[in-house]
Write an enzyme that holds these catalytic residues in place. Structure first.
Site, PDB file in Angstrom:
ATOM      1  N   LEU A 176       6.461   1.755  -1.169  1.00 25.67           N
ATOM      2  CA  LEU A 176       7.278   2.482  -1.120  1.00 25.67           C
ATOM      3  C   LEU A 176       6.605   3.895  -1.502  1.00 25.67           C
ATOM      4  O   LEU A 176       5.454   4.004  -1.934  1.00 25.67           O
ATOM      5  CB  LEU A 176       8.282   2.085  -2.430  1.00 25.67           C
ATOM      6  CG  LEU A 176       9.060   0.864  -2.209  1.00 25.67           C
ATOM      7  CD1 LEU A 176      10.164   0.767  -3.591  1.00 25.67           C
ATOM      8  CD2 LEU A 176      10.132   1.294  -1.012  1.00 25.67           C
ATOM      9  N   PRO A 177       7.250   4.936  -1.210  1.00 28.87           N
ATOM     10  CA  PRO A 177       6.728   6.272  -1.149  1.00 28.87           C
ATOM     11  C   PRO A 177       6.060   6.722  -2.505  1.00 28.87           C
ATOM     12  O   PRO A 177       4.983   7.447  -2.822  1.00 28.87           O
ATOM     13  CB  PRO A 177       7.838   7.273  -0.584  1.00 28.87           C
ATOM     14  CG  PRO A 177       8.637   6.543  -0.160  1.00 28.87           C
ATOM     15  CD  PRO A 177       8.979   5.155  -0.601  1.00 28.87           C
ATOM     16  N   THR A 219       1.189   3.272  -3.996  1.00 33.61           N
ATOM     17  CA  THR A 219       0.346   3.847  -4.686  1.00 33.61           C
ATOM     18  C   THR A 219       1.158   4.802  -5.418  1.00 33.61           C
ATOM     19  O   THR A 219       2.055   5.625  -5.150  1.00 33.61           O
ATOM     20  CB  THR A 219      -0.613   4.649  -3.641  1.00 33.61           C
ATOM     21  OG1 THR A 219      -1.385   3.669  -3.082  1.00 33.61           O
ATOM     22  CG2 THR A 219      -1.470   5.310  -4.611  1.00 33.61           C
ATOM     23  N   LYS A 239      -7.188   2.400  -7.559  1.00 31.36           N
ATOM     24  CA  LYS A 239      -6.765   3.084  -6.371  1.00 31.36           C
ATOM     25  C   LYS A 239      -7.144   4.646  -6.517  1.00 31.36           C
ATOM     26  O   LYS A 239      -7.937   5.067  -5.593  1.00 31.36           O
ATOM     27  CB  LYS A 239      -5.280   2.644  -5.948  1.00 31.36           C
ATOM     28  CG  LYS A 239      -4.824   3.506  -4.759  1.00 31.36           C
ATOM     29  CD  LYS A 239      -5.764   3.253  -3.426  1.00 31.36           C
ATOM     30  CE  LYS A 239      -5.229   4.131  -2.174  1.00 31.36           C
ATOM     31  NZ  LYS A 239      -3.740   3.584  -1.764  1.00 31.36           N
ATOM     32  N   LYS A 296      -1.416  13.315  -1.848  1.00 28.12           N
ATOM     33  CA  LYS A 296      -0.610  12.571  -3.057  1.00 28.12           C
ATOM     34  C   LYS A 296      -1.532  11.806  -3.971  1.00 28.12           C
ATOM     35  O   LYS A 296      -1.440  11.865  -5.100  1.00 28.12           O
ATOM     36  CB  LYS A 296       0.312  11.501  -2.199  1.00 28.12           C
ATOM     37  CG  LYS A 296       1.118  10.479  -3.128  1.00 28.12           C
ATOM     38  CD  LYS A 296       1.652   9.467  -2.463  1.00 28.12           C
ATOM     39  CE  LYS A 296       2.041   8.440  -3.387  1.00 28.12           C
ATOM     40  NZ  LYS A 296       2.408   7.274  -2.536  1.00 28.12           N
TER      41      LYS A 296
END
Length: 291
Positions: free
Chosen positions: A65-66, A93, A168, A243
């Site tokens: 998901l975003p 992420t 990450k 992001k």
């Protein structure tokens, strides 16, 4: 083979779900996009009408998901539906705090969850060669690994819940800064009159070697095929790099870490995205340096 609920079939999730189906899993897939559902069906998944339907009866639930708010909202709805024996695998992420909060909420409901963000981009998602960085207990990792292995080439246990997200954002902070440095070097080499192929041949076997240089060279016709060879289409969007860099900068502020190179990379990608280039691969940042 397992029954898997897959929620989120975007550029990354679509390829991931397809690879699970290719491995013989029974994949019940959901996305808000009708086009994404059509592609999932063509890839062997069973499209369903809601996230709840995807999760119902699943042995594993994978989400891609975003942002953290979307993960929290979806998980809050799934807690009442997921089987107590299901493993919850979030490959989005997101920020470390939300990853920890979601895992704690799952545990309170008697469920097991891991955060398993990915590295590799769209090409690796489609090819099944992603790297997964997994946060969760040893038991949860063992259960998730069987599913993740069918979507990737490397599945690494980073530590407790939230550690996958920490790995990450740290990894992508390196990537964002290194790509800019690689682009700067290519542009300087051009201005100095060096043949860029000759420069690549030298740097790729010298101390300047990096993944950004040898695997993802930002100029067309140099090294292996990259988004640069396709006018910077596909790959890893600059908006997604931004992001991740924002997440890294927020984490640095929260922890008091000094990250000047990461901060400068975030500034450059911020300007690049604001100039309307966020949909291009992140290596297209070289365009701002070449003029």
């Amino acid at each position: 083979m397992a029954r898997i609920g897959f929620i989120g079939l975007g550029n990354m999730g679509g390829g991931m779900a397809a690879n699970l189906a290719k491995k013989g899993h029974d994949v019940r897939a959901f996305d808000l996009s009708a086009d994404a559902l059509d592609k999932a069906k063509a890839a062997g998944c069973l499209p369903v009408a809601s996230a709840a339907e995807a999760a119902d009866g699943a042995e594993a639930i994978v989400t891609m998901l975003p942002a953290g708010k979307h993960v929290a909202e979806v998980y809050d709805a799934l807690f009442a539906i997921a089987s107590p024996s299901a493993i919850l695998i979030d490959c989005s992420t997101i920020d470390v705090a939300t990853a920890k909060q979601v895992a704690a909420a799952a545990q309170a409901k008697g469920l097991v969850a891991v955060d398993a963000p990915v590295s590799g981009g769209i090409g690796a998602a489609n090819a099944g060669t992603l790297t997964f960085m997994v946060g969760g207990s040893a038991e949860a990792f063992d259960r998730a690994q069987a599913i993740l292995t069918d979507m990737g080439k490397a599945v690494i246990h980073a530590g407790a819940n939230g550690a996958g997200q920490a790995a990450k954002i740290c990894n992508n902070m390196i990537l964002g800064a290194t790509m800019i440095a690689t682009c700067e070097a290519f542009v300087l080499a051009e201005k100095l009159g060096l043949d860029v192929q000759a420069f690549y041949d030298i740097a790729s076997v010298s101390s300047g070697q990096s993944w950004s240089m040898t695997t993802y060279a930002p100029l067309p016709g140099i090294g292996p095929d990259t988004p640069a060879d396709h006018d910077y289409q596909g790959g890893f969007a600059a908006a997604l790099m931004l992001k991740d860099l924002r997440l890294a900068m927020a984490a640095a502020q929260d922890t008091g870490a000094d990250t000047p190179m990461g901060a400068k990379a975030a500034e450059r990608y911020e300007a690049f995205a604001e100039a309307g280039q966020g949909g291009l691969d992140f290596s297209a940042i070289i365009r701002t340096l070449r003029g």
